[in-house]
Design a protein around this motif. Structure first.
Motif, PDB file in Angstrom:
ATOM      1  N   THR A  34       0.842  -1.206   0.000  1.00 52.38           N
ATOM      2  CA  THR A  34       0.000   0.000   0.000  1.00 52.38           C
ATOM      3  C   THR A  34       0.876   1.254   0.000  1.00 52.38           C
ATOM      4  OG1 THR A  34      -0.322  -0.491   2.352  1.00 52.38           O
ATOM      5  CG2 THR A  34      -2.190  -0.848   0.904  1.00 52.38           C
ATOM      6  N   GLY A  35       2.046   1.194   0.651  1.00 52.39           N
ATOM      7  CA  GLY A  35       2.959   2.345   0.622  1.00 52.39           C
ATOM      8  C   GLY A  35       3.380   2.669  -0.809  1.00 52.39           C
ATOM      9  N   PHE A  89       0.465   4.162  -2.726  1.00 51.06           N
ATOM     10  CA  PHE A  89       0.269   5.585  -2.395  1.00 51.06           C
ATOM     11  C   PHE A  89       1.331   6.448  -3.076  1.00 51.06           C
ATOM     12  CE2 PHE A  89      -1.947   4.185   1.695  1.00 51.06           C
ATOM     13  CZ  PHE A  89      -3.201   4.589   1.253  1.00 51.06           C
ATOM     14  N   ARG A  90       2.579   5.996  -3.044  1.00 52.03           N
ATOM     15  CA  ARG A  90       3.649   6.813  -3.654  1.00 52.03           C
ATOM     16  C   ARG A  90       3.442   6.949  -5.158  1.00 52.03           C
ATOM     17  NH1 ARG A  90       6.276   4.662   0.781  1.00 52.03           N
ATOM     18  NH2 ARG A  90       6.743   2.702  -0.252  1.00 52.03           N
ATOM     19  N   ILE A 144       0.720  10.882   5.084  1.00 47.80           N
ATOM     20  CA  ILE A 144       2.024  10.224   4.993  1.00 47.80           C
ATOM     21  C   ILE A 144       3.130  11.176   5.445  1.00 47.80           C
ATOM     22  CG2 ILE A 144       3.710   9.230   3.370  1.00 47.80           C
ATOM     23  CD1 ILE A 144       1.321   8.063   1.823  1.00 47.80           C
ATOM     24  N   GLU A 197       1.405   9.686   9.773  1.00 47.07           N
ATOM     25  CA  GLU A 197       0.131   9.122  10.244  1.00 47.07           C
ATOM     26  C   GLU A 197      -0.381   8.111   9.227  1.00 47.07           C
ATOM     27  OE1 GLU A 197      -2.397  12.536  10.672  1.00 47.07           O
ATOM     28  OE2 GLU A 197      -1.039  13.449  12.124  1.00 47.07           O
ATOM     29  N   VAL A 236      -3.006   6.730   6.572  1.00 47.21           N
ATOM     30  CA  VAL A 236      -4.030   7.221   5.652  1.00 47.21           C
ATOM     31  C   VAL A 236      -5.361   6.609   6.123  1.00 47.21           C
ATOM     32  CG1 VAL A 236      -4.765   7.223   3.232  1.00 47.21           C
ATOM     33  CG2 VAL A 236      -2.316   7.309   3.791  1.00 47.21           C
ATOM     34  N   THR A 255      -7.685   3.774   1.985  1.00 44.97           N
ATOM     35  CA  THR A 255      -6.716   2.690   1.857  1.00 44.97           C
ATOM     36  C   THR A 255      -7.381   1.420   1.350  1.00 44.97           C
ATOM     37  OG1 THR A 255      -5.515   3.660   3.711  1.00 44.97           O
ATOM     38  CG2 THR A 255      -4.956   1.410   3.143  1.00 44.97           C
ATOM     39  N   GLY A 299       2.525  -4.023   4.277  1.00 39.93           N
ATOM     40  CA  GLY A 299       2.051  -2.720   4.768  1.00 39.93           C
ATOM     41  C   GLY A 299       0.536  -2.637   4.828  1.00 39.93           C
ATOM     42  N   PHE A 300      -0.117  -3.744   4.634  1.00 44.76           N
ATOM     43  CA  PHE A 300      -1.571  -3.849   4.724  1.00 44.76           C
ATOM     44  C   PHE A 300      -1.904  -5.246   5.222  1.00 44.76           C
ATOM     45  CE2 PHE A 300      -5.827  -4.798   3.398  1.00 44.76           C
ATOM     46  CZ  PHE A 300      -6.511  -3.603   3.516  1.00 44.76           C
ATOM     47  N   ARG A 336      -3.124  -2.505   8.315  1.00 48.36           N
ATOM     48  CA  ARG A 336      -2.442  -1.767   9.383  1.00 48.36           C
ATOM     49  C   ARG A 336      -3.386  -1.393  10.511  1.00 48.36           C
ATOM     50  NH1 ARG A 336       2.148   0.335   5.946  1.00 48.36           N
ATOM     51  NH2 ARG A 336       3.568   1.427   7.319  1.00 48.36           N
ATOM     52  N   GLN A 378      -9.029  -2.526   8.635  1.00 49.03           N
ATOM     53  CA  GLN A 378      -8.442  -3.002   7.373  1.00 49.03           C
ATOM     54  C   GLN A 378      -8.362  -4.525   7.357  1.00 49.03           C
ATOM     55  OE1 GLN A 378      -4.688  -1.078   6.455  1.00 49.03           O
ATOM     56  NE2 GLN A 378      -5.529   0.968   6.788  1.00 49.03           N
ATOM     57  N   ARG A 407      17.939   4.594   4.755  1.00 52.75           N
ATOM     58  CA  ARG A 407      17.161   4.503   3.519  1.00 52.75           C
ATOM     59  C   ARG A 407      16.823   5.904   3.007  1.00 52.75           C
ATOM     60  NH1 ARG A 407      11.606   1.224   4.040  1.00 52.75           N
ATOM     61  NH2 ARG A 407      10.876   3.098   5.058  1.00 52.75           N
ATOM     62  N   ARG A 425      12.346   9.649  -0.043  1.00 59.12           N
ATOM     63  CA  ARG A 425      11.083   9.699   0.701  1.00 59.12           C
ATOM     64  C   ARG A 425      11.206  10.700   1.837  1.00 59.12           C
ATOM     65  NH1 ARG A 425       9.022   3.717   2.170  1.00 59.12           N
ATOM     66  NH2 ARG A 425       7.976   5.001   3.730  1.00 59.12           N
ATOM     67  N   ARG A 446       5.657   7.171  13.306  1.00 63.42           N
ATOM     68  CA  ARG A 446       5.201   5.980  12.578  1.00 63.42           C
ATOM     69  C   ARG A 446       5.324   4.738  13.454  1.00 63.42           C
ATOM     70  NH1 ARG A 446       8.995   7.026   7.699  1.00 63.42           N
ATOM     71  NH2 ARG A 446       8.589   4.885   7.060  1.00 63.42           N
TER      72      ARG A 446
END
Ligand code: ADP
Length: 190
Positions: free
Chosen positions: A31-32, A35-36, A53, A57, A59, A64, A85-86, A88, A92, A127, A133, A145
């Motif tokens: 999902t990250g 979104f990007r 993001i 926080e 989304v 999502t 990432g899902f 979360r 969901q 990273r 990012r 986060r």
């Protein structure tokens, strides 16, 4: 095959998901990343997601889940999915469980990468030097986060542990060592 790759931000889910995709031929849904991609394309969806993001926080669930559904629907005819990432949040997870149940399916496995907080912060800052990012460069946002992970996400381990499908995997060591540990859980299922 429906696999959730679980763990805090920066625990190596994306890196390991790429390797699992090549070994098992599963579709990777992050999902990250989704979104990007929306943010890069400057869609209305991406603009909304960016607000959250950039603060570290989550989304909102409705956005999502809608995005996840659309992505899964677009990927018919695959051997299975790795969700990264899902989910979360509990909402969901329930949405995902229902989506699968409609097809007589369920989550087969959840593998949680265990990495101590200081190591996570170190990895994400590292990273951030090359990822481009913005949410990876500010330590306060990274810590937020991680707090959100503890408040909203970590309980999902128990949600799936009840069904006996959740396992913890040591997320420290080389990329290949961690990959081997994950494969030990997956190989018997293929
Ligand atoms: P990381 O694992 O480092 O947190 P991700 O790429 O998975 O990176 O997520 C980046 C950001 O995208 C998150 O901090 C959050 O704001 C948003 N996000 C990703 N997945 C979800 C989700 N399932 N629900 C809500 N927000 C999400």
């Amino acid at each position: 095959m429906h696999l959730i790759l679980f763990g805090p931000p920066g625990s190596g889910k994306g890196t390991q998901a790429d390797k699992l995709v090549s070994r098992y031929g599963l579709a990777h849904i992050s999902t990250g990343d989704l979104f990007r991609s929306e943010i890069r394309q400057k869609t209305e969806f991406g603009n909304k997601a960016m607000e959250y993001i950039s603060r570290g926080e989550l989304v909102p669930d409705a956005l999502t889940i809608e995005m996840l559904r659309a992505r899964v629907a677009a990927l018919s005819d695959v051997r299975g999915f790795i969700y990264d990432g899902f989910p979360r949040t509990l909402a969901q997870a329930k949405a995902l469980d229902e989506m699968l149940a409609v097809k007589g399916d369920a989550i087969h496995l959840l593998l949680a990468l265990d990495v101590p907080e200081d190591e996570i912060v170190r990895r994400i800052l590292h990273r951030g030097l090359s990822s481009g990012r913005p949410d990876d460069t500010d330590e306060a946002i990274i810590r937020n986060r991680i707090t959100v992970y503890h408040q909203e996400t970590s309980v999902l381990f128990d949600h799936y542990a009840v069904h006996g499908v959740a396992h913890r995997v040591n997320g420290l060591g080389s990329i290949d060592e961690i990959f081997d540990r994950l494969c030990r859980h997956l190989d018997p299922l293929f």
